[in-house]
Design a protein around this motif. Structure first.
Motif, mmCIF file in Angstrom:
data_model
loop_
_atom_site.group_PDB
_atom_site.id
_atom_site.type_symbol
_atom_site.label_atom_id
_atom_site.label_comp_id
_atom_site.label_asym_id
_atom_site.label_seq_id
_atom_site.Cartn_x
_atom_site.Cartn_y
_atom_site.Cartn_z
ATOM 1 N N SER A 1 20.834 -18.878 31.643
ATOM 2 C CA SER A 1 21.894 -19.367 32.535
ATOM 3 C C SER A 1 23.293 -19.288 31.923
ATOM 4 O O SER A 1 24.239 -18.952 32.646
ATOM 5 C CB SER A 1 21.591 -20.790 33.010
ATOM 6 O OG SER A 1 21.482 -21.684 31.944
ATOM 7 N N PRO A 2 23.497 -19.551 30.619
ATOM 8 C CA PRO A 2 24.856 -19.382 30.085
ATOM 9 C C PRO A 2 25.337 -17.930 30.156
ATOM 10 O O PRO A 2 26.515 -17.673 30.418
ATOM 11 C CB PRO A 2 24.727 -19.851 28.632
ATOM 12 C CG PRO A 2 23.505 -20.686 28.588
ATOM 13 C CD PRO A 2 22.585 -20.115 29.607
ATOM 14 N N MET B 1 27.507 -19.611 46.585
ATOM 15 C CA MET B 1 26.499 -20.669 46.705
ATOM 16 C C MET B 1 25.287 -20.284 45.864
ATOM 17 O O MET B 1 24.730 -19.200 46.030
ATOM 18 C CB MET B 1 26.071 -20.831 48.165
ATOM 19 C CG MET B 1 24.858 -21.732 48.397
ATOM 20 S SD MET B 1 25.261 -23.482 48.432
ATOM 21 C CE MET B 1 25.893 -23.676 50.103
ATOM 22 N N ILE B 2 24.899 -21.146 44.929
ATOM 23 C CA ILE B 2 23.700 -20.906 44.124
ATOM 24 C C ILE B 2 22.483 -21.378 44.927
ATOM 25 O O ILE B 2 22.512 -22.448 45.544
ATOM 26 C CB ILE B 2 23.774 -21.655 42.781
ATOM 27 C CG1 ILE B 2 24.962 -21.165 41.951
ATOM 28 C CG2 ILE B 2 22.479 -21.454 41.987
ATOM 29 C CD1 ILE B 2 24.915 -19.698 41.566
ATOM 30 N N VAL B 3 21.437 -20.571 44.916
ATOM 31 C CA VAL B 3 20.244 -20.871 45.718
ATOM 32 C C VAL B 3 19.001 -20.873 44.828
ATOM 33 O O VAL B 3 18.776 -19.930 44.062
ATOM 34 C CB VAL B 3 20.056 -19.836 46.851
ATOM 35 C CG1 VAL B 3 18.807 -20.148 47.661
ATOM 36 C CG2 VAL B 3 21.280 -19.788 47.753
ATOM 37 N N ALA C 1 18.385 -23.881 38.885
ATOM 38 C CA ALA C 1 19.507 -23.467 39.736
ATOM 39 C C ALA C 1 20.667 -24.461 39.649
ATOM 40 O O ALA C 1 21.831 -24.067 39.610
ATOM 41 C CB ALA C 1 19.026 -23.321 41.181
ATOM 42 N N ARG C 2 20.350 -25.754 39.617
ATOM 43 C CA ARG C 2 21.400 -26.774 39.536
ATOM 44 C C ARG C 2 22.200 -26.637 38.241
ATOM 45 O O ARG C 2 23.418 -26.784 38.227
ATOM 46 C CB ARG C 2 20.787 -28.174 39.626
ATOM 47 C CG ARG C 2 21.850 -29.289 39.640
ATOM 48 C CD ARG C 2 21.241 -30.672 39.510
ATOM 49 N NE ARG C 2 20.404 -30.997 40.657
ATOM 50 C CZ ARG C 2 19.112 -31.258 40.588
ATOM 51 N NH1 ARG C 2 18.499 -31.217 39.398
ATOM 52 N NH2 ARG C 2 18.417 -31.553 41.656
ATOM 53 N N LEU D 1 24.926 -26.027 45.663
ATOM 54 C CA LEU D 1 23.525 -25.625 45.524
ATOM 55 C C LEU D 1 22.806 -25.715 46.860
ATOM 56 O O LEU D 1 23.006 -26.655 47.627
ATOM 57 C CB LEU D 1 22.835 -26.531 44.502
ATOM 58 C CG LEU D 1 21.325 -26.375 44.294
ATOM 59 C CD1 LEU D 1 21.012 -25.023 43.646
ATOM 60 C CD2 LEU D 1 20.781 -27.505 43.429
ATOM 61 N N SER D 2 21.965 -24.740 47.123
ATOM 62 C CA SER D 2 21.092 -24.750 48.298
ATOM 63 C C SER D 2 19.675 -24.428 47.855
ATOM 64 O O SER D 2 19.455 -23.948 46.728
ATOM 65 C CB SER D 2 21.592 -23.724 49.326
ATOM 66 O OG SER D 2 20.765 -23.736 50.476
#
Length: 339
Positions: free
Chosen positions: A157-158, A176-178, A188-189, A199-200
């Protein structure tokens, strides 16, 4: 006696290009030429694996670079046999660098009379002489507890955050991150928080393994550039279906950031024909020619973060410092220039 001044790298056949890139990055950091140990890893006519190490490794800090990707059993056996060869050659410490940890999806008993194969693999690796493990984005974090030796689990993630900020520069307000399922929400969060985006979730219901019956989008994605985040993509059926559901829900674009591109069977064809604008994967699994040729698949290198993690383990400094963008940014400076 060995000088013990540099880490020693050895590689199997699973991902030689990544191992070579890691050696090159360590050479840059150390200001000297550090090559992979000269080794013969081959198969006899009956497919038995044979390993011969041509250099003295007595007392050395050894790092075996070998993802256990397809063919998982062959690559796992290579890893264990290399570890045994080093142990019997009096290596000082043996660290297994496993960018993609195979069998990680079998981390618990989902039904009666089924194995916990990830635990079995952990036992085998320890018995082979491995004293430390370095990996990336384990499918289930609890696998670290299957080992009785230290396990360093790096996160993609980084690196993905750096890439997203670079690719969507000036347009992050529309991103929007899903999460493709409820189980991946934490992953994801964490990425959403890094880049300051909402976030979705795509909630899916399976009729049977590998087959999704129904998908529902939780959250308003209309007018958004959606980025699906997950740890691995196998046949890409669920991923492509989720992309279609997001477009139907009003998303303007769909991109995916997946750590491990397993991409087996019809995966590449599905991705090429899907509504996804791009799929970004890392090189923890060596990409096939088909993957490299796909117009909407892009590969982000992991050699910089693995090289630094190896140097930190070797020197006894913090590996968790690599989870911070401030620390990781300079390592990827050539790819993503810092402000």
């Amino acid at each position: 006696m060995p000088s013990l001044v540099e880490p020693k790298l050895i590689s199997g056949n699973a991902n030689k290009s990544l191992a070579t890139a890691i050696a090159r990055r360590i050479s840059m950091h150390r200001g000297m030429n550090i090559n992979l140990i000269n080794t013969r890893v081959e198969r006899f006519n009956d497919a038995e694996i044979f390993v011969e190490v041509y250099e003295n490794v007595r007392g050395e800090d050894m790092f075996i670079i070998q993802p256990t990707s397809n063919p998982a059993n062959d690559n796992l056996m290579e890893l264990m046999i290399m570890a045994d060869a080093l142990k019997r050659s009096s290596a000082g410490r043996i660290t297994a660098v496993i960018p993609y940890f195979g069998y990680a999806r079998q981390d618990r008993r989902t039904k009666a009379r089924t194995p916990i194969s990830a635990k079995l693999v952990a036992n085998l690796l320890e018995e082979a002489g491995i004293e430390r493990v370095l990996t990336m984005d384990l499918h289930a974090a609890q696998i670290q507890g299957f080992f009785d030796v230290p396990v360093d689990n790096l996160y993609a993630s980084p690196v993905f955050a750096l890439d997203i900020k670079h690719q969507f520069e000036g347009g992050l307000d529309d991103v929007m991150i899903v999460s493709p399922d409820v189980g991946g929400v934490a992953r994801a969060r964490e990425l959403a928080q890094r880049i300051g985006c909402p976030l979705s979730i795509v909630d899916k219901r399976r009729e049977k393994p590998g087959e999704v019956a129904e998908m529902t989008v939780i959250g308003d994605v209309s007018g958004k550039k959606c980025i699906i985040v997950d740890d691995l993509c196998d046949t890409a059926g669920t991923l492509c279906k989720a992309a279609g559901v997001l477009m139907d829900a009003g998303a303007t674009e769909v991109h995916s950031y997946i750590t491990h591109g397993v991409l087996s069977g019809p995966a590449v064809e599905r991705i090429t024909k899907s509504v996804m604008k791009s799929l970004v994967i890392t090189d923890t699994i060596e990409p096939t020619a088909e993957v490299k040729a796909a117009p909407n698949i892009r590969i982000v290198p992991t050699a910089p973060i693995f090289a630094q993690a190896i140097l930190n383990i070797w020197s006894g400094t913090s590996v968790s410092s690599l989870f911070e963008t401030g620390t990781l940014g300079p390592i990827y400076e050539g790819l993503y220039p810092q402000d």
